[in-house]
Design a protein around this motif. Structure first.
Motif, PDB file in Angstrom:
ATOM      1  N   ALA A  22       0.807  -1.222   0.000  1.00  0.00           N
ATOM      2  CA  ALA A  22       0.000   0.000   0.000  1.00  0.00           C
ATOM      3  C   ALA A  22       0.840   1.272   0.000  1.00  0.00           C
ATOM      4  CB  ALA A  22      -0.929   0.001   1.207  1.00  0.00           C
ATOM      5  N   ASP A  40      -0.998  -4.057   3.538  1.00  0.00           N
ATOM      6  CA  ASP A  40      -2.215  -4.284   4.303  1.00  0.00           C
ATOM      7  C   ASP A  40      -2.319  -5.668   4.896  1.00  0.00           C
ATOM      8  OD1 ASP A  40      -4.097  -2.161   4.719  1.00  0.00           O
ATOM      9  OD2 ASP A  40      -3.981  -1.881   2.545  1.00  0.00           O
ATOM     10  N   LEU A  98      -0.103  -3.351   7.973  1.00  0.00           N
ATOM     11  CA  LEU A  98      -1.134  -2.367   8.328  1.00  0.00           C
ATOM     12  C   LEU A  98      -2.310  -3.054   9.026  1.00  0.00           C
ATOM     13  CD1 LEU A  98      -0.863  -0.342   5.015  1.00  0.00           C
ATOM     14  CD2 LEU A  98       0.180   0.196   7.226  1.00  0.00           C
ATOM     15  N   ARG A 112     -17.124  -2.740   7.608  1.00  0.00           N
ATOM     16  CA  ARG A 112     -15.818  -3.302   7.954  1.00  0.00           C
ATOM     17  C   ARG A 112     -15.805  -3.995   9.305  1.00  0.00           C
ATOM     18  NH1 ARG A 112     -10.891   0.671   6.196  1.00  0.00           N
ATOM     19  NH2 ARG A 112      -9.700  -1.256   6.188  1.00  0.00           N
ATOM     20  N   LYS A 145      -5.024   0.194  13.819  1.00  0.00           N
ATOM     21  CA  LYS A 145      -5.887   1.144  13.126  1.00  0.00           C
ATOM     22  C   LYS A 145      -7.348   0.911  13.476  1.00  0.00           C
ATOM     23  CE  LYS A 145      -6.212  -1.672   8.878  1.00  0.00           C
ATOM     24  NZ  LYS A 145      -5.689  -1.857   7.508  1.00  0.00           N
ATOM     25  N   HIS A 146      -8.286   1.791  13.202  1.00  0.00           N
ATOM     26  CA  HIS A 146      -8.124   3.153  12.709  1.00  0.00           C
ATOM     27  C   HIS A 146      -8.434   4.042  13.886  1.00  0.00           C
ATOM     28  CE1 HIS A 146      -9.489   0.485   9.430  1.00  0.00           C
ATOM     29  NE2 HIS A 146      -8.582   1.112   8.701  1.00  0.00           N
ATOM     30  N   ARG A 156     -16.779   8.052   4.908  1.00  0.00           N
ATOM     31  CA  ARG A 156     -15.767   7.913   5.958  1.00  0.00           C
ATOM     32  C   ARG A 156     -14.716   9.011   5.941  1.00  0.00           C
ATOM     33  NH1 ARG A 156     -11.680   3.214   3.928  1.00  0.00           N
ATOM     34  NH2 ARG A 156     -11.855   3.630   1.708  1.00  0.00           N
ATOM     35  N   MET A 189      -2.326   3.992  13.036  1.00  0.00           N
ATOM     36  CA  MET A 189      -2.915   4.681  11.878  1.00  0.00           C
ATOM     37  C   MET A 189      -4.081   5.540  12.360  1.00  0.00           C
ATOM     38  SD  MET A 189      -4.563   3.142   8.362  1.00  0.00           S
ATOM     39  CE  MET A 189      -3.189   2.076   7.992  1.00  0.00           C
ATOM     40  N   TYR A 192      -9.875   8.272   9.350  1.00  0.00           N
ATOM     41  CA  TYR A 192     -10.313   9.278   8.373  1.00  0.00           C
ATOM     42  C   TYR A 192     -11.225  10.347   8.985  1.00  0.00           C
ATOM     43  CZ  TYR A 192      -8.949   6.489   4.227  1.00  0.00           C
ATOM     44  OH  TYR A 192      -8.271   5.827   3.251  1.00  0.00           O
ATOM     45  N   ASP A 224      -4.406   7.499   7.723  1.00  0.00           N
ATOM     46  CA  ASP A 224      -4.969   6.537   6.786  1.00  0.00           C
ATOM     47  C   ASP A 224      -4.759   7.154   5.395  1.00  0.00           C
ATOM     48  OD1 ASP A 224      -6.217   4.446   5.533  1.00  0.00           O
ATOM     49  OD2 ASP A 224      -8.032   4.512   6.750  1.00  0.00           O
ATOM     50  N   TRP A 225      -4.925   6.359   4.365  1.00  0.00           N
ATOM     51  CA  TRP A 225      -4.545   6.795   3.016  1.00  0.00           C
ATOM     52  C   TRP A 225      -5.398   7.996   2.542  1.00  0.00           C
ATOM     53  CZ3 TRP A 225      -1.483   3.853   5.153  1.00  0.00           C
ATOM     54  CH2 TRP A 225      -0.415   3.241   4.540  1.00  0.00           C
ATOM     55  N   SER A 357      -9.288  -3.202   1.232  1.00  0.00           N
ATOM     56  CA  SER A 357      -7.866  -3.355   1.548  1.00  0.00           C
ATOM     57  C   SER A 357      -7.611  -4.553   2.455  1.00  0.00           C
ATOM     58  CB  SER A 357      -7.334  -2.082   2.199  1.00  0.00           C
ATOM     59  OG  SER A 357      -8.059  -1.800   3.374  1.00  0.00           O
ATOM     60  N   GLU A 445     -14.692  -2.331   2.721  1.00  0.00           N
ATOM     61  CA  GLU A 445     -14.355  -0.920   2.750  1.00  0.00           C
ATOM     62  C   GLU A 445     -15.244  -0.057   1.868  1.00  0.00           C
ATOM     63  OE1 GLU A 445     -10.218  -0.900   2.161  1.00  0.00           O
ATOM     64  OE2 GLU A 445     -10.112   1.278   2.217  1.00  0.00           O
TER      65      GLU A 445
HETATM   66  C1  BGC Z   1      -7.913   1.760   4.596  1.00  0.00           C
HETATM   67  C2  BGC Z   1      -6.823   1.259   5.527  1.00  0.00           C
HETATM   68  C3  BGC Z   1      -5.692   0.694   4.703  1.00  0.00           C
HETATM   69  C4  BGC Z   1      -5.194   1.748   3.727  1.00  0.00           C
HETATM   70  C5  BGC Z   1      -4.044   1.287   2.862  1.00  0.00           C
HETATM   71  C6  BGC Z   1      -7.389   2.671   3.510  1.00  0.00           C
HETATM   72  O1  BGC Z   1      -8.369   2.940   2.560  1.00  0.00           O
HETATM   73  O2  BGC Z   1      -8.902   2.437   5.350  1.00  0.00           O
HETATM   74  O3  BGC Z   1      -7.327   0.303   6.401  1.00  0.00           O
HETATM   75  O4  BGC Z   1      -4.661   0.237   5.531  1.00  0.00           O
HETATM   76  O5  BGC Z   1      -6.276   2.120   2.875  1.00  0.00           O
HETATM   77  O6  BGC Z   1      -4.458   0.398   1.902  1.00  0.00           O
END
Ligand code: BGC
Length: 728
Positions: A22, A40, A98, A112, A145-146, A156, A189, A192, A224-225, A357, A445
């Motif tokens: 990731a 991940d 992750l 999730r 996380k998260h 989110r 992590m 969001y 988070d991303w 993910s 997700e």
């Molecule tokens: C997810 C995380 C994940 C990250 C990296 C995000 O969209 O919420 O759980 O680790 O992406 O892929």
């Protein structure tokens, strides 16, 4: 995040070392700093299994999902699973995994929930600690996380969660606190969502006051991303508030966009960001880098022991299975002489884990049919011949739809059940020994689950259960339901129609074999529910505020139920559930006795001991739950809360084990708002030893002579809007 199409590659971005990872941290060759790699989880390592011009494959093991692991209540087992996952992380050249993910199951529809553990923070925290210890024993990192209050998927990236400080501290932070203090994860992590108006990734209360000052956390926090952007679409045109993020204590912006870097450098040059905050983050990141396998020059093999890990997942899955119903002991089903009529699309296409993910790229998934066949059962061939092409066709159609609708982040739609002909059913009921029906669910997700045709069964599924049950019961034959699901579904309206229900969960790549091990009795199921299965979705108080408002596009959600989530609500307010928190049957029976408290007046700690004996005919393990009811002079409290738990070892018939639990003041305390403190108040406490949260086997009392202030903390998470929370 190499290969992210919308991003200008960062200066010096290296070639992709681990395809499908990731992201990671950048190399600075001038300073001898290597790139490090994040990939991940949490149900196994997520990387691409195939690479261009490379005949080698890079499959990872799909382990049972979070709910399945947690339902084992077995921290030793989870540590073993973590060890196996971490071996794959290390041997595939990844530095940080992750995972684990431990948000609270506030509402059953969170898409999730399958990645998370429980509606209870103690279960979540203990399972996560064991997982982190196992993974990190390999010398690789985790990212817990998260963090925090990321309890839904709808909107989110910009959702504002309004949560009281008490609910934050007692529920939504508690599991993190346990895992961070016990297991020291390398990274955290940030979530969001916003908490009371402030993005988690820019929330100083969350990332510095609580995490660093109160809990003394030393590792790094990553976003988070694209955390801190109001939506993925905004990434092209805007930039997150990088100054607020860094100054709040969020060390690393993931995956890191050129614009964010430019904004931070500009702020630094203009003196608009605290330089000390940047230096602190850099120090933390460098301290992390020198611990990584990459920095240490570890020569990874790209050859983890997938065979051994397949055995780990096969066996672990059986311990998390929850036997919900078993009339006339129809399970284990040992008769291998005749045929088994197997119904339900999912029986022929077992679900290893959820989407997004958290979806692992495993080499294979053992279906229920293959599992049962491998265990020596004979499956009805006509049904198999009809189901297999139907399911293949429907699945292909659904995969195509998903690819056209966002791919990995697309919503999931269940394929319809294959219609069943009445005469055929009557014939099968005569010819077979038993009927097995699998009900399947998937989610992931970006999308929450739906109330109709998801939480509640679809009409096609109800019809299948009814018609199969009618036909088989007319012949005096039994019906067994296998639930291959990741989160809670409705069971109250149909459970009486069938004879046995085995909640297998989404059980990883060995799923069919794991179920067959329990079906046949090689393994005795010992899982118990880590969440409530309500009679009705609307029994959950959060149902009124999920996923928030405005309903068509929620941007605000009010946690008006306060601390009354899951059994804390159902038990306190006397709401009947279909299966309560902590429930789970076994192929054997247990007797509880000899409850002893080390003292009757609490000083510093109290030891609780209890004896559990296997009074049945087969070997089994029992999950023992310690609930405590506390006095309520300073604040209202749930009628009881889980304060400790343990699982016995495998007890042979007639054998017993004495279990011991130590309760300290902090374990008994509640967060008292007016005093900004964790307080164990004076009065009488009742210890309730439960086989579930309602099935209390033994009780005893002790007293606390005067209020004990366990910990004074900071006043944080001020509400940004008026909100009344539920009181008992
Ligand atoms: C997810 C995380 C994940 C990250 C990296 C995000 O969209 O919420 O759980 O680790 O992406 O892929």
């Amino acid at each position: 995040m190499p290969g992210y199409a919308g991003l200008v590659p960062l200066e010096g971005e290296p070639d992709v070392r681990v395809l499908g990872a990731a992201g990671g941290t950048m190399a600075i060759p001038r300073l001898g700093i290597p790139e490090t790699v994040f990939a991940d989880g949490p149900a196994g390592l997520r990387i691409q299994p195939k690479r261009k011009d490379d005949p080698y494959t890079y499959y990872a093991t799909a382990f049972p999902v979070g709910t399945a692991l947690a339902s084992s209540w077995n921290t030793e087992l989870i540590e073993e699973v973590g060890k196996a996952m971490g071996e794959e992380v290390k041997e595939y050249g990844v530095d940080v995994y992750l995972a684990p993910a431990l948000n609270i199951h506030r509402n059953p529809l969170n898409g999730r929930n399958f990645e998370y553990y429980s509606e209870d923070p103690l279960v979540s925290g203990e399972i996560a600690s064991a997982y982190v210890r196992g993974v990190q024993s390999n010398g690789v990192g985790t990212s817990v996380k998260h963090y925090a209050a990321n309890n839904q998927e709808s909107n989110r990236l910009r959702l504002n969660a309004h949560v009281s400080e008490r609910a934050m501290r007692e529920l939504y932070l508690k599991g993190f606190e346990i895992a961070i203090k016990d297991a020291e994860p390398w990274t955290i992590m940030s979530a969001y969502n916003k908490i009371n108006g402030v993005y988690a990734s820019a929330n100083e209360d969350l990332l510095t006051t609580v995490l660093r000052d109160e809990w003394d956390y030393k590792g790094i926090v990553m976003t988070d991303w694209f955390g801190g952007y109001p939506g993925f679409e905004s990434i092209q045109d805007s930039v997150s508030d990088v100054v607020a993020q860094i100054e709040a204590g969020n060390d690393l912006l993931m995956p890191g966009a050129e614009k964010q870097k430019a904004a931070l450098v500009k702020a630094l040059k203009e003196g608009k960001v605290n330089e000390e905050a940047i230096n602190t983050s850099l120090k933390r990141i460098l301290a992390y880098i020198i611990e990584t396998p990459t920095f240490k020059g570890y020569k990874y093999s790209n050859d983890p022991d997938l065979k051994a890990n397949a055995q780990v997942t096969r066996s672990a899955a059986t311990e998390g299975m929850v036997l919900l119903k078993n009339e006339d002991e129809v399970l284990p089903f040992t008769n291998k002489s005749g045929t088994i009529a197997v119904f339900g699309d999912t029986s022929y296409s077992f679900i290893a884990g959820g989407t997004g993910s958290g979806d692992v790229n495993e080499a294979y998934t053992v279906s229920l049919i293959d599992g049962l066949t491998g265990a020596g059962y004979t499956i009805d061939k006509d049904l198999q011949t009809a189901y297999v092409p139907f399911v293949e066709k429907m699945n292909a159609k659904e995969m195509k739809r998903r690819e056209e609708n966002g791919g990995l982040l697309s919503d999931v739609q269940r394929i319809p059940e294959m219609p069943l002909d009445r005469e055929m059913l009557a014939e099968k009921a005569k010819a077979s020994e038993v009927a097995v029906i699998t009900i399947g669910r998937n989610a992931g997700e970006q999308h929450d689950r739906k109330i109709t045709n998801d939480f509640y069964l679809g009409q096609d599924e109800i019809k299948m259960i009814n018609s199969v049950s009618d036909a088989f019961h007319a012949e005096g034959k039994k019906v067994i339901v296998i639930l291959n699901i990741g989160g809670v579904i409705e069971t109250a309206t149909w459970k009486d129609k069938v004879d046995a229900i085995l909640l297998a969960w989404q059980v990883g790549q060995e799923g069919g074999n794991s179920v067959a091990d329990v079906f046949s009795g090689i393994k005795n199921p010992s899982g118990k529910l880590t969440m409530t299965f309500p009679v009705d979705y609307h029994n959950h108080p959060s149902a009124e505020n999920f996923p928030g408002f405005p309903a068509h596009d929620p941007s605000e959600v009010f946690y008006k139920e306060g601390i009354y989530v899951g059994y804390r609500y159902f038990n306190t307010f006397g709401i009947k559930s279909s299966y309560e928190f902590g429930f789970g049957k076994s192929y054997t029976t247990f007797e509880y006795s000899d409850l002893k408290l080390s003292e009757s007046t609490f000083e510093d700690e109290i030891e609780v001991s209890v004896k559990v004996k296997n009074t049945g005919e087969v070997t089994g393990k029992e999950v023992v739950q310690v609930y405590v009811s506390a006095p309520t002079n300073l604040a209202d409290k749930p009628s009881e809360e889980l304060r400790a738990f343990a699982k016995t070892k495998a007890l042979k018939p007639g054998k017993s084990e004495k279990l011991k639990f130590t309760l300290k003041a902090k374990d008994l305390a509640s967060f008292i708002d007016e005093q900004s403190a964790w307080i164990t108040e004076k009065g009488t406490y009742t210890v309730k030893i439960g086989a579930s949260s309602l099935d209390i086997q033994l009780t005893d009392d002790f007293s606390v002579a005067k209020d004990i202030t366990v910990e004074k903390v900071n006043n944080v998470f001020d509400l940004d809007a008026k909100m009344e929370t539920l009181k008992n």
